[in-house]
Design an enzyme around this catalytic site. Sequence first.
Site, mmCIF file in Angstrom:
data_model
loop_
_atom_site.group_PDB
_atom_site.id
_atom_site.type_symbol
_atom_site.label_atom_id
_atom_site.label_comp_id
_atom_site.label_asym_id
_atom_site.label_seq_id
_atom_site.Cartn_x
_atom_site.Cartn_y
_atom_site.Cartn_z
ATOM 1 C CB THR A 130 -0.934 0.002 1.216
ATOM 2 O OG1 THR A 130 -1.751 -1.165 1.182
ATOM 3 C CG2 THR A 130 -1.835 1.230 1.205
ATOM 4 C CB SER A 131 3.800 2.294 2.033
ATOM 5 O OG SER A 131 3.169 2.156 3.282
ATOM 6 C CE1 TYR A 171 -15.278 -0.103 -7.667
ATOM 7 C CE2 TYR A 171 -15.130 -1.846 -9.305
ATOM 8 C CZ TYR A 171 -15.724 -0.686 -8.839
ATOM 9 O OH TYR A 171 -16.761 -0.137 -9.524
ATOM 10 C CE1 TYR A 193 -2.099 -5.004 3.917
ATOM 11 C CE2 TYR A 193 -1.195 -4.494 1.759
ATOM 12 C CZ TYR A 193 -1.629 -4.085 2.992
ATOM 13 O OH TYR A 193 -1.606 -2.741 3.313
ATOM 14 N NE ARG A 195 -5.286 2.051 1.791
ATOM 15 C CZ ARG A 195 -4.632 3.039 1.197
ATOM 16 N NH1 ARG A 195 -4.864 3.329 -0.068
ATOM 17 N NH2 ARG A 195 -3.761 3.749 1.862
ATOM 18 C CE LYS A 219 0.661 -4.253 6.070
ATOM 19 N NZ LYS A 219 1.214 -3.260 5.100
ATOM 20 C CB ILE A 236 4.290 -5.162 6.981
ATOM 21 C CG1 ILE A 236 4.860 -6.583 7.101
ATOM 22 C CG2 ILE A 236 4.711 -4.549 5.646
ATOM 23 C CD1 ILE A 236 4.357 -7.567 6.057
#
Length: 307
Positions: free
Chosen positions: A52-53, A115, A141, A146, A170, A212
């Site tokens: 994501t980052s 989505y 993850y 999100r 994660k 993380i």
Amino acid sequence: MMFEDVKRRLRGSIAPVITPFNEDESIDFKTMSDLINWQIESGSHGISVTGTSGEPSSLTVKEREQVMENAAKTINGRVPFAPGTGSVNHQETLHLTKVAQELGADAAMVIVPYYNRPSQHALYKHFKAVADSVDIPIIIYNIPGRTAVNLDVKTYARLVEDCPNIIGSKEANKDFEHVNRVLLNCGRDFLLYSGIELLCYPMLTIGGAGSISATANVAPVQVAEMHNAWEEGNYERALELHYDLMPLNDILFADTNPAPVKAALGMMGKIKPVLRKPMDLPTQQLQNEIREVLKKYVDLPDHQPAR
């Protein structure tokens, strides 16, 4: 197939390094290498990119391959490498996960598709196909804030039973009951990483493997030290660092990640603070607040915040 060596090494602070851009929004690979070297020198126990980052949804598939390749070459085996290879697109996920394997990654981090909100049955088939396509470990993850869907504990357990190379997750999930049940149902040797900054310490107390955490981009020494203190049995020091980092964690998530992180790194002189649209830097008011909090953690160069 055994993955005990990876499970032993892939612990602690796995820094999810941002993707630095030039002013024209092209990828700044030199700065990325500098950031990775700084992370390793600062004590981070592993490196991840294109999570994501790393703004993966703003990168092309080719660019994600290039970022992973640059990271793998820079790391050069010094610490474990677990790039993010997931996508909303199943074929892209398969392709990127295979690329990670070809580059010698220690594991691949695969996000729950976002989505389109697949069912639990569909998620099982997706992750099993990805796991079956490679010989490297897979870290799921799960970030329902999100993706708009949460990977159920029963689905986790089914995947772990059927896919020996799914070794961890994660969990960017504020439901701490869910997190506890993941370990209960997947086994205490399942590698559970916190993706929620305020749960990094609590996750260790229930048997988690590490974190993380986006905050590691800005304060790698402190985040790594918290894990080191815990492993050394210095629980009071680990708890102290947990609370010391809380104001920084809060301000770095006052806007959508990684906008505040990139603003902070720009103030620190580490990067050009550029995001690709539709993302943008925080408002000037929030940047000023970030700068004030940041002063308590790092020595800032004498210049104005990025605009």
